[in-house]
Write a protein that holds these residues in place. Sequence first.
Motif, mmCIF file in Angstrom:
data_model
loop_
_atom_site.group_PDB
_atom_site.id
_atom_site.type_symbol
_atom_site.label_atom_id
_atom_site.label_comp_id
_atom_site.label_asym_id
_atom_site.label_seq_id
_atom_site.Cartn_x
_atom_site.Cartn_y
_atom_site.Cartn_z
ATOM 1 N N GLY A 129 8.546 -5.341 22.974
ATOM 2 C CA GLY A 129 9.445 -6.977 23.671
ATOM 3 C C GLY A 129 8.000 -7.717 23.110
ATOM 4 O O GLY A 129 7.938 -9.101 21.986
ATOM 5 N N PRO A 130 6.805 -7.554 23.614
ATOM 6 C CA PRO A 130 5.451 -8.831 22.736
ATOM 7 C C PRO A 130 5.585 -8.338 21.840
ATOM 8 O O PRO A 130 5.528 -9.895 21.395
ATOM 9 N N LYS A 131 5.339 -7.080 20.480
ATOM 10 C CA LYS A 131 5.459 -7.284 19.324
ATOM 11 C C LYS A 131 5.983 -8.734 19.049
ATOM 12 O O LYS A 131 6.647 -9.381 17.642
ATOM 13 N N THR A 132 8.057 -8.306 18.824
ATOM 14 C CA THR A 132 8.684 -8.993 18.827
ATOM 15 C C THR A 132 8.610 -10.826 19.016
ATOM 16 O O THR A 132 9.296 -11.061 17.813
ATOM 17 N N GLY A 133 8.119 -10.900 20.259
ATOM 18 C CA GLY A 133 7.887 -12.033 20.322
ATOM 19 C C GLY A 133 7.251 -12.711 19.526
ATOM 20 O O GLY A 133 6.439 -13.679 18.806
ATOM 21 N N ARG A 134 5.946 -12.456 19.271
ATOM 22 C CA ARG A 134 4.908 -12.893 18.851
ATOM 23 C C ARG A 134 5.654 -12.713 16.825
ATOM 24 O O ARG A 134 5.016 -13.815 16.432
ATOM 25 N N ILE A 135 6.518 -11.524 16.226
ATOM 26 C CA ILE A 135 6.761 -11.991 14.742
ATOM 27 C C ILE A 135 7.286 -13.380 15.057
ATOM 28 O O ILE A 135 7.358 -14.107 14.150
ATOM 29 N N LEU A 136 8.678 -13.251 15.983
ATOM 30 C CA LEU A 136 9.357 -14.384 15.776
ATOM 31 C C LEU A 136 8.574 -16.196 15.682
ATOM 32 O O LEU A 136 8.909 -16.996 14.929
ATOM 33 N N ALA A 137 8.165 -15.627 17.079
ATOM 34 C CA ALA A 137 6.895 -17.015 16.938
ATOM 35 C C ALA A 137 6.365 -17.439 15.544
ATOM 36 O O ALA A 137 6.130 -18.526 15.108
ATOM 37 N N GLN A 138 4.963 -16.333 15.116
ATOM 38 C CA GLN A 138 5.078 -16.455 13.474
ATOM 39 C C GLN A 138 5.810 -17.151 12.777
ATOM 40 O O GLN A 138 5.663 -18.281 11.890
ATOM 41 N N MET A 139 7.202 -16.359 12.378
ATOM 42 C CA MET A 139 7.893 -16.908 11.476
ATOM 43 C C MET A 139 9.020 -18.463 11.850
ATOM 44 O O MET A 139 8.653 -19.254 11.195
ATOM 45 N N ILE A 140 8.396 -18.577 13.166
ATOM 46 C CA ILE A 140 8.471 -20.405 13.304
ATOM 47 C C ILE A 140 7.920 -21.239 13.178
ATOM 48 O O ILE A 140 8.100 -22.175 12.577
ATOM 49 N N GLN A 198 -0.814 -5.908 26.868
ATOM 50 C CA GLN A 198 -2.692 -6.416 27.426
ATOM 51 C C GLN A 198 -2.328 -7.480 26.520
ATOM 52 O O GLN A 198 -2.575 -8.335 27.067
ATOM 53 N N ALA A 199 -2.364 -7.262 25.622
ATOM 54 C CA ALA A 199 -2.431 -9.265 24.798
ATOM 55 C C ALA A 199 -1.789 -10.135 25.355
ATOM 56 O O ALA A 199 -2.130 -11.494 25.494
ATOM 57 N N LEU A 200 -0.460 -9.484 25.641
ATOM 58 C CA LEU A 200 0.570 -10.597 26.340
ATOM 59 C C LEU A 200 0.559 -11.282 26.943
ATOM 60 O O LEU A 200 0.152 -12.134 27.338
ATOM 61 N N ALA A 201 -0.206 -10.384 28.180
ATOM 62 C CA ALA A 201 -0.586 -10.372 29.882
ATOM 63 C C ALA A 201 -1.690 -11.293 29.522
ATOM 64 O O ALA A 201 -1.680 -11.210 31.187
ATOM 65 N N ALA A 202 -2.589 -10.967 28.915
ATOM 66 C CA ALA A 202 -3.843 -11.377 28.882
ATOM 67 C C ALA A 202 -4.114 -12.894 30.032
ATOM 68 O O ALA A 202 -3.374 -13.902 29.667
ATOM 69 N N GLY A 203 -4.659 -13.352 30.716
ATOM 70 C CA GLY A 203 -5.496 -13.546 30.918
ATOM 71 C C GLY A 203 -4.110 -14.947 32.173
ATOM 72 O O GLY A 203 -3.520 -15.666 32.573
ATOM 73 N N THR A 204 -3.037 -13.803 32.510
ATOM 74 C CA THR A 204 -2.041 -14.275 33.476
ATOM 75 C C THR A 204 -1.958 -13.008 35.145
ATOM 76 O O THR A 204 -2.343 -12.182 34.356
ATOM 77 N N PRO A 213 5.490 0.585 13.272
ATOM 78 C CA PRO A 213 5.081 -0.462 13.133
ATOM 79 C C PRO A 213 5.492 -1.665 14.493
ATOM 80 O O PRO A 213 4.015 -2.599 15.089
ATOM 81 N N LEU A 214 6.158 -1.629 14.733
ATOM 82 C CA LEU A 214 6.989 -2.435 15.401
ATOM 83 C C LEU A 214 6.871 -2.121 17.576
ATOM 84 O O LEU A 214 5.930 -2.787 18.405
ATOM 85 N N ILE A 215 6.648 -0.383 17.596
ATOM 86 C CA ILE A 215 6.381 -0.358 18.864
ATOM 87 C C ILE A 215 5.084 0.818 19.357
ATOM 88 O O ILE A 215 4.521 1.169 19.767
ATOM 89 N N GLY A 216 4.400 0.844 17.937
ATOM 90 C CA GLY A 216 2.963 1.843 17.904
ATOM 91 C C GLY A 216 2.274 1.464 18.880
ATOM 92 O O GLY A 216 0.903 2.663 19.374
ATOM 93 N N ASP A 217 1.657 -0.007 18.515
ATOM 94 C CA ASP A 217 0.294 -0.809 19.572
ATOM 95 C C ASP A 217 0.946 -1.063 20.394
ATOM 96 O O ASP A 217 0.629 -1.932 21.049
ATOM 97 N N SER A 218 1.732 -0.179 21.161
ATOM 98 C CA SER A 218 2.594 -1.129 22.130
ATOM 99 C C SER A 218 1.968 -1.853 23.658
ATOM 100 O O SER A 218 1.554 -3.001 24.297
ATOM 101 N N LEU A 219 1.320 -0.763 24.097
ATOM 102 C CA LEU A 219 -0.302 -0.728 24.729
ATOM 103 C C LEU A 219 -0.864 -2.269 24.491
ATOM 104 O O LEU A 219 -1.242 -2.856 25.599
ATOM 105 N N ALA A 220 -1.705 -1.816 23.846
ATOM 106 C CA ALA A 220 -2.847 -2.883 23.448
ATOM 107 C C ALA A 220 -1.203 -3.746 22.920
ATOM 108 O O ALA A 220 -2.359 -5.542 23.660
ATOM 109 N N ASP A 221 -0.160 -4.080 22.689
ATOM 110 C CA ASP A 221 0.759 -5.379 22.505
ATOM 111 C C ASP A 221 1.111 -6.693 23.673
ATOM 112 O O ASP A 221 1.238 -7.125 23.445
#
Length: 410
Positions: free
Chosen positions: A380-391, A117-123, A107-115
Amino acid sequence: MAVIGAGIVGVSTALWLARDGQNVTLVDRSAPGEATSFGNAGLLASAATLPVPGPGLLRKAPRMALDPREPLYLRLRHLPALAPWLFQYLRYASASAARTRADAILPLIGDSLADHQALAAGTPAERYVQPCDYVYGYTDRSGFEADRFSWDTRTAQGFDFSVMDRDAFRKYDPAYGDAIGCAVRMPNHGRISDPGAYVKALASAAERLGVKFVRGEVTGIDKERGQVRGLCIAGETLACDTVVIATGAWSKALTRSLGLVVPLHPESGFHIELWEPSQTPRAPLMFEVGKFVITPMDGRIRLAGMVGYGGFDAPPPEAPYRMFLRYLKKALPDLRWKETTRWMGHRPAMTDSLPMIGPVPGVVGAYTGFGHDHVGLTAGPKTGRILAQMISGKHPNIDVAPFAPGRFSR
């Protein structure tokens, strides 16, 4: 709040927190994207759920460590320091432990490409995220059959793949020679065309959202009555009530100060880059005989992989680079290039091959995000999003129990 570590995990965490409206300071002794996040294979390896220790490793490891043609380098004088960690690590070298890790990390890496793309969107970082296939190359069909455990596991996890013989593979990618007699193509993967520049672009996007970057080495975390109060940087204190430790292979000392048991050891990784190549492969390829990845990047081809144990202070050995070039001549016999550069870095290897993601037990405001083994860029992107959600007080939509920071504490 502060995030320590400006690699892909730390920068992703800071960016997602900033998008949530949090005030964030990103701290690192180097500029963003200049350590392990710079030197990886550039592959978004969604299907790389199986760890290095698996069935058969105990039998093969001694021969691999002594043979310079194998993808394992061991500095013998480092063995006494390595042995306690290695003993625990090899306890996971079984089929059941490998499957457990694969199911936990999917679940952490299985959608890495989409993760990504979402992280980099608009940058400006968007341009570095490239959808692609991921190919495994074997010398012949028997190599694929010998790796049946890996492919059965990927099938069970829902990954699609197709097997090509030599002729079919040469039609798929004419850059390769006859050394690859069997290839397995997996669609729906991705690559980063310049990992270092990518992380820098993400960091710049975070700064435009208000993230402050402080360059300096964190030597300690101040606590008061079980609550984070600040970071010690160059003799001064940076006040904060929340901290994320995302310093990869260098995370052990900081977590020890928080009372956390971390069975982590630095594992060396290596790459060679071939600039202005005469040919460019179609997709990233794992050359199975050498256990390294050949990835097309901006203006060059990167060969990355190997496993090395020599500690932080060991000089780069010659054997990995010789191995890369020896197998390269077999895989891409007609390739020519103008310049060669090389790199050595350190991965954060945990004994159970799973990262530590989440709150530190007993210390309010302390979180960890490290220990991703060979899939730091991928996760990396999924980990960062999980931590942001937890915080932010939200609940991640995956099971994070396998990554609990306190799982080794007694």
